[in-house]
Enzyme design. Structure first.
Site, PDB file in Angstrom:
ATOM      1  N   ALA A   1      -8.882  -7.196   8.263  1.00  0.00           N
ATOM      2  CA  ALA A   1      -7.647  -6.950   8.991  1.00  0.00           C
ATOM      3  C   ALA A   1      -7.751  -7.703  10.315  1.00  0.00           C
ATOM      4  CB  ALA A   1      -7.432  -5.461   9.225  1.00  0.00           C
TER       5      ALA A   1
ATOM      6  N   GLU B   1       0.844  -1.196   0.000  1.00  0.00           N
ATOM      7  CA  GLU B   1       0.000   0.000   0.000  1.00  0.00           C
ATOM      8  C   GLU B   1       0.885   1.255   0.000  1.00  0.00           C
ATOM      9  OE1 GLU B   1      -3.845   1.464   2.544  1.00  0.00           O
ATOM     10  OE2 GLU B   1      -2.074   0.905   3.655  1.00  0.00           O
TER      11      GLU B   1
ATOM     12  N   ASP C   1      -3.650 -12.079  35.491  1.00  0.00           N
ATOM     13  CA  ASP C   1      -3.877 -11.034  36.485  1.00  0.00           C
ATOM     14  C   ASP C   1      -3.391 -11.434  37.871  1.00  0.00           C
ATOM     15  OD1 ASP C   1      -5.045  -9.695  34.440  1.00  0.00           O
ATOM     16  OD2 ASP C   1      -6.900  -9.230  35.497  1.00  0.00           O
TER      17      ASP C   1
ATOM     18  N   TYR D   1      -4.969  10.942   4.297  1.00  0.00           N
ATOM     19  CA  TYR D   1      -3.599  11.152   3.851  1.00  0.00           C
ATOM     20  C   TYR D   1      -3.571  12.072   2.622  1.00  0.00           C
ATOM     21  CZ  TYR D   1      -2.346   7.596   7.251  1.00  0.00           C
ATOM     22  OH  TYR D   1      -2.162   6.914   8.419  1.00  0.00           O
TER      23      TYR D   1
ATOM     24  N   ASP E   1     -13.908   3.436  10.518  1.00  0.00           N
ATOM     25  CA  ASP E   1     -13.633   2.307   9.635  1.00  0.00           C
ATOM     26  C   ASP E   1     -13.305   1.054  10.456  1.00  0.00           C
ATOM     27  OD1 ASP E   1     -13.145   1.013   7.218  1.00  0.00           O
ATOM     28  OD2 ASP E   1     -11.009   1.470   7.319  1.00  0.00           O
TER      29      ASP E   1
ATOM     30  N   ARG F   1     -15.482  -6.408   9.479  1.00  0.00           N
ATOM     31  CA  ARG F   1     -15.240  -7.218  10.690  1.00  0.00           C
ATOM     32  C   ARG F   1     -16.110  -8.483  10.659  1.00  0.00           C
ATOM     33  NH1 ARG F   1     -16.895  -7.582  15.666  1.00  0.00           N
ATOM     34  NH2 ARG F   1     -18.260  -5.789  15.541  1.00  0.00           N
TER      35      ARG F   1
ATOM     36  N   HIS G   1      -8.457   7.802   4.225  1.00  0.00           N
ATOM     37  CA  HIS G   1      -8.038   8.009   5.611  1.00  0.00           C
ATOM     38  C   HIS G   1      -7.290   9.301   5.879  1.00  0.00           C
ATOM     39  CE1 HIS G   1      -8.359   3.421   6.260  1.00  0.00           C
ATOM     40  NE2 HIS G   1      -9.461   4.026   6.623  1.00  0.00           N
TER      41      HIS G   1
HETATM   42  P1  ADP Z   1      -7.092 -13.820  34.267  1.00  0.00           P
HETATM   43  O1  ADP Z   1      -7.547 -12.719  33.397  1.00  0.00           O
HETATM   44  O2  ADP Z   1      -5.695 -13.639  34.747  1.00  0.00           O
HETATM   45  O3  ADP Z   1      -7.334 -15.157  33.650  1.00  0.00           O
HETATM   46  P2  ADP Z   1      -9.521 -13.726  35.915  1.00  0.00           P
HETATM   47  O4  ADP Z   1      -9.703 -12.834  37.094  1.00  0.00           O
HETATM   48  O5  ADP Z   1     -10.317 -13.415  34.702  1.00  0.00           O
HETATM   49  O6  ADP Z   1      -7.966 -13.769  35.619  1.00  0.00           O
HETATM   50  O7  ADP Z   1      -9.862 -15.215  36.320  1.00  0.00           O
HETATM   51  C1  ADP Z   1      -9.346 -15.815  37.470  1.00  0.00           C
HETATM   52  C2  ADP Z   1     -10.266 -16.979  37.850  1.00  0.00           C
HETATM   53  O8  ADP Z   1      -9.640 -17.725  38.876  1.00  0.00           O
HETATM   54  C3  ADP Z   1     -11.623 -16.559  38.400  1.00  0.00           C
HETATM   55  O9  ADP Z   1     -12.650 -17.171  37.643  1.00  0.00           O
HETATM   56  C4  ADP Z   1     -11.625 -17.071  39.844  1.00  0.00           C
HETATM   57  O10 ADP Z   1     -12.901 -17.535  40.250  1.00  0.00           O
HETATM   58  C5  ADP Z   1     -10.652 -18.226  39.759  1.00  0.00           C
HETATM   59  N1  ADP Z   1     -10.036 -18.558  41.061  1.00  0.00           N
HETATM   60  C6  ADP Z   1      -9.432 -17.694  41.917  1.00  0.00           C
HETATM   61  N2  ADP Z   1      -8.993 -18.353  43.017  1.00  0.00           N
HETATM   62  C7  ADP Z   1      -9.325 -19.672  42.852  1.00  0.00           C
HETATM   63  C8  ADP Z   1      -9.156 -20.856  43.631  1.00  0.00           C
HETATM   64  N3  ADP Z   1      -8.532 -20.817  44.814  1.00  0.00           N
HETATM   65  N4  ADP Z   1      -9.604 -22.031  43.149  1.00  0.00           N
HETATM   66  C9  ADP Z   1     -10.217 -22.070  41.930  1.00  0.00           C
HETATM   67  N5  ADP Z   1     -10.413 -20.996  41.178  1.00  0.00           N
HETATM   68  C10 ADP Z   1      -9.987 -19.792  41.601  1.00  0.00           C
END
Ligand code: ADP
Length: 692
Positions: free
Chosen positions: A318, A104, A653, A175, A264, A296, A173
């Site tokens: 995309a 492109e 997380d 440009y 878009d 999409r 877009h």
């Molecule tokens: P990530 O995005 O890191 O995957 P989430 O918060 O979306 O984290 O999911 C974490 C999951 O872990 C939740 O569904 C929660 O219920 C589960 N969880 C946390 N502690 C325990 C435990 N002791 N035994 C079983 N499951 C658990």
């Protein structure tokens, strides 16, 4: 299982000028962050789509000359032969699987930052400068116009020499070509301004010159913007239709988009599948040449219907091509339940625009093809696949880890989830207004888990540290996620906020709201110190139910992260239309109330002056914290872990609350490297450096 005959239309070849696309699946140009600077990453990223069956695969926008420099964004550049040699790797990678490769070619004009080159920005008129970082653009002289056209031709020759089959004259877009076409940005009084024919002249002349130079070797494509709902300044659809008719003889493939990029590439929160079609499908009136348009689209049924309607010849994609490079191959084989559907979260755009490294909420391998050697479909058998694995938590990280271990041949994986339903935070986030399509992350993995005999999912079971030690699995993965804090601690104010106590009915956490708990009265403040989707989604939910909602946010604009996913403008409009008030740049530092009385929030405004507001309840979207109690307990007695022969890992997380794309990446990364020397630490990845 074979292909559904209704999808056969998608596998018809399509002739474009001197070339023939093997089918109707076309990966339109989109940014990756790789440009010409990381040519092996670029080649592997695009090559995998050709391998997955996309018949046309394009590189992102490639600047024809050094006065179109996108730094700090990364475009491909085709300024010299070295750029051509770099991009030739991509053409070869795409050809290796029988697809056509597209480049492109573009010039950004006033929209290019020129931050690195320090070249003056060029524009049809000085007043037409769009990006005015410290100054305006220069009005192009006739010599400038001739020179840029020549640069375009030179770049087109280089593209052809590099092996590209399709070269673009990018006219969409905002440009340079669009700046010429729009009377808002083009105020010229010479032959390149005024009438539609004059404003289109530069684009048409460039198309003709490129066609003369390489038209026998390459298909000539152009990308045009139809008006769309938000539009581009001064560009009306009827005028664009007339321009397309004027260009029809010069063009082998029209690539049609709408309005500005955020529309878009509208996210699933605010734009339905195929939202562009009201505009892009009108272009058939103006040309019989092949047309590609995006939507999409994730369903082959819808894709087949769109092609059968005659409005377009190719399904442009995309985001879906990022989420599942193997969609065409899966459609051909009738393996529809293996398609990883795009969520429309636009985290791909956040990743490539903000970090110059594309990623995907669904496909952990996107962008990792070269540097980590990850293939989206082929996973090497693990050398330790005979070992039992326990994964605690079935959120995005745990789900992805389980699927990937299963696909690597592990035969005894237990995925144990405390809640009755899998999905982790997505189990409730997907039920919030506008966020339904994010649930595809869970749905895809639920289907894959059901077909993996080596993985067992156990729900409704909250494991304790002692149970984990006794479980009998030598590999234990904690994917226990995170929880929104109810104590009001927030970035910059790490201590609990006085009065913030989720045990009182007027202070709520996001999880409580999602579970159906409501404040005692109709006046609700959603306090957002997070800056992404949660605050506005909860406010939306409460407003729909009749609450009078105000979002108080620490940020000067509502949800700045949403600007990185191109959703900011649509989100703010959505919030405004929902009747939700927004107070910006304000920090809440205390909550005061007595049962049955009003709730007073106090804090500081943007000028550090005292601020207060009265409401009936407040939802605290301040900060998440990792659910790391299990990890702390298990690692407190390393001796017991060692005695039980347990290797312990933490992902998603539970390690640190982040974007969902990163939780998916974490889960995938660990499963990919679980038989490596030290799975807890990401293995080094290949970098493209001089001398390599
Ligand atoms: P990530 O995005 O890191 O995957 P989430 O918060 O979306 O984290 O999911 C974490 C999951 O872990 C939740 O569904 C929660 O219920 C589960 N969880 C946390 N502690 C325990 C435990 N002791 N035994 C079983 N499951 C658990």
């Amino acid at each position: 299982m074979g292909m559904d005959p209704r999808h056969a239309i998608l596998f018809e070849p399509v002739r474009i000028g001197p070339k023939t696309l093997p089918n109707r699946f076309y990966q339109v140009p989109h940014a990756s962050g790789f440009g010409s600077a990381r040519p092996r990453a670029q080649a592997a990223f695009r090559g995998i789509k050709a391998e997955g069956g996309w018949g046309g695969v394009c590189v992102e926008y490639a600047a024809v000359s050094a006065d179109s420099d996108e730094i700090p964004a990364i475009s491909a550049d085709l300024w010299d032969d070295a750029d051509g040699r770099a991009l030739a790797l991509t053409a070869a990678a795409v050809h290796a699987h029988g697809a056509l490769a597209g480049l492109e070619l573009f010039h950004g004009g006033a929209a290019s930052a020129n931050g690195s080159s320090r070249g003056v920005r060029l524009a049809p008129s000085q007043r037409g400068s769009q990006a005015q970082w410290g100054g305006l653009a220069a009005e192009m002289t006739a010599d400038d116009i001739t020179r840029v056209r020549r640069d375009w031709v030179t770049a087109a020759r280089r593209a052809a020499d590099a092996g590209f089959d399709i070269v673009y004259v990018y006219g969409a877009h905002g440009y340079l070509m669009t700046q010429f076409i729009s009377p808002v940005t083009n105020r010229r009084t010479d032959g390149y301004g005024g009438s539609l024919a004059n404003r289109g002249r530069f684009w048409l002349e460039t198309l003709a010159a490129v066609r003369d130079a390489v038209g026998d070797r390459c298909a000539i494509a152009t990308r045009m913007s139809a008006h769309g709902r938000r539009g581009l300044p001064g560009i009306e659809t009827d005028e664009m239709l007339r321009l397309v008719a004027m260009a029809s003889d010069l063009v082998d493939l029209f690539d049609l988009t709408v309005g500005s990029w955020p529309e878009d590439s509208g996210s699933s929160r605010f734009y339905p599948e195929g939202h562009q079609s009201d505009w892009t499908h009108r272009f058939r009136e103006a040309t019989s040449k092949p047309i590609v348009a995006v939507g999409r689209y994730t369903s082959p049924d819808v894709m087949a219907r769109v092609v059968a309607s005659g409005a377009v010849d190719l399904i442009g994609s995309a985001r879906q091509a990022i989420a599942d490079p193997f969609l065409p191959a899966k459609v051909r084989a009738g393996r529809l339940d293996e398609i990883r559907e795009c969520t429309g979260s636009n985290l791909c755009i956040l990743r490539e625009e903000t970090f110059n490294q594309i990623g995907c909420a669904q496909n952990a391998t996107a962008g990792e093809e070269y540097r980590r050697g990850w293939h989206p479909e082929l996973l090497p058998a693990a050398t330790n696949s005979g070992q039992p694995v326990l994964i605690v938590g079935a959120g995005p990280a745990g789900l992805e880890c389980a699927v990937t271990l299963g696909r690597r041949g592990f035969g005894q994986v237990h995925l144990v989830e405390a809640e009755p339903e899998i999905g982790g935070r997505l189990a409730w986030i997907r039920r919030l207004p506008t966020l339904g399509d994010w649930g595809r992350i869970v749905d895809y993995r639920a289907v894959q888990l059901a077909r993996l005999p080596g993985v067992e999912v156990l729900t409704g079971r909250r494991l304790t540290a002692a149970e984990i030690v006794d479980y009998g699995a030598p590999i234990v993965v904690l994917a226990t996620g995170s929880t929104w804090r109810g104590d009001g601690a927030q970035p910059g104010h790490p201590d609990p906020m006085p009065g913030a106590d989720p045990a009182v009915p007027w202070v709520l956490t996001p999880e409580q709201v999602a579970a159906g708990v409501r404040p005692p009265g109709p006046r609700v403040v959603v306090y957002d110190a997070d800056g992404y989707f949660m605050g506005s989604a909860l406010a939306d939910l409460l407003a729909r139910e009749g609450s009078r909602v105000t979002i108080v946010t620490t940020f000067p604009v509502l949800s700045p992260v949403s600007d990185e996913t191109l959703e900011g403008e649509a989100l703010r409009e959505h919030v405004h239309r929902a009747g939700i008030d927004v107070v910006h740049a304000t920090t809440v530092t205390a909550i005061q109330a007595v049962p049955g009385g009003p709730v007073t929030l106090t804090g500081t405004d943007r000028y550090a002056e005292a601020w207060s507001a009265v409401c009936d309840g407040v939802v605290l979207v301040t900060m998440q914290s990792s659910n790391d109690a299990l990890h702390a307990e298990l690692t407190a007695d390393r001796g017991a872990l060692a005695a039980a022969g347990i290797s312990l890992y933490r992902i998603g997380d539970a390690l640190a609350p982040r974007l969902i794309s990163e939780a998916i990446f974490d889960g995938h990364r660990l499963a990919r490297e679980i038989d490596g020397p030290d799975p807890a630490v990401p293995a080094p990845y290949r970098r493209e450096r001089a001398g390599r």
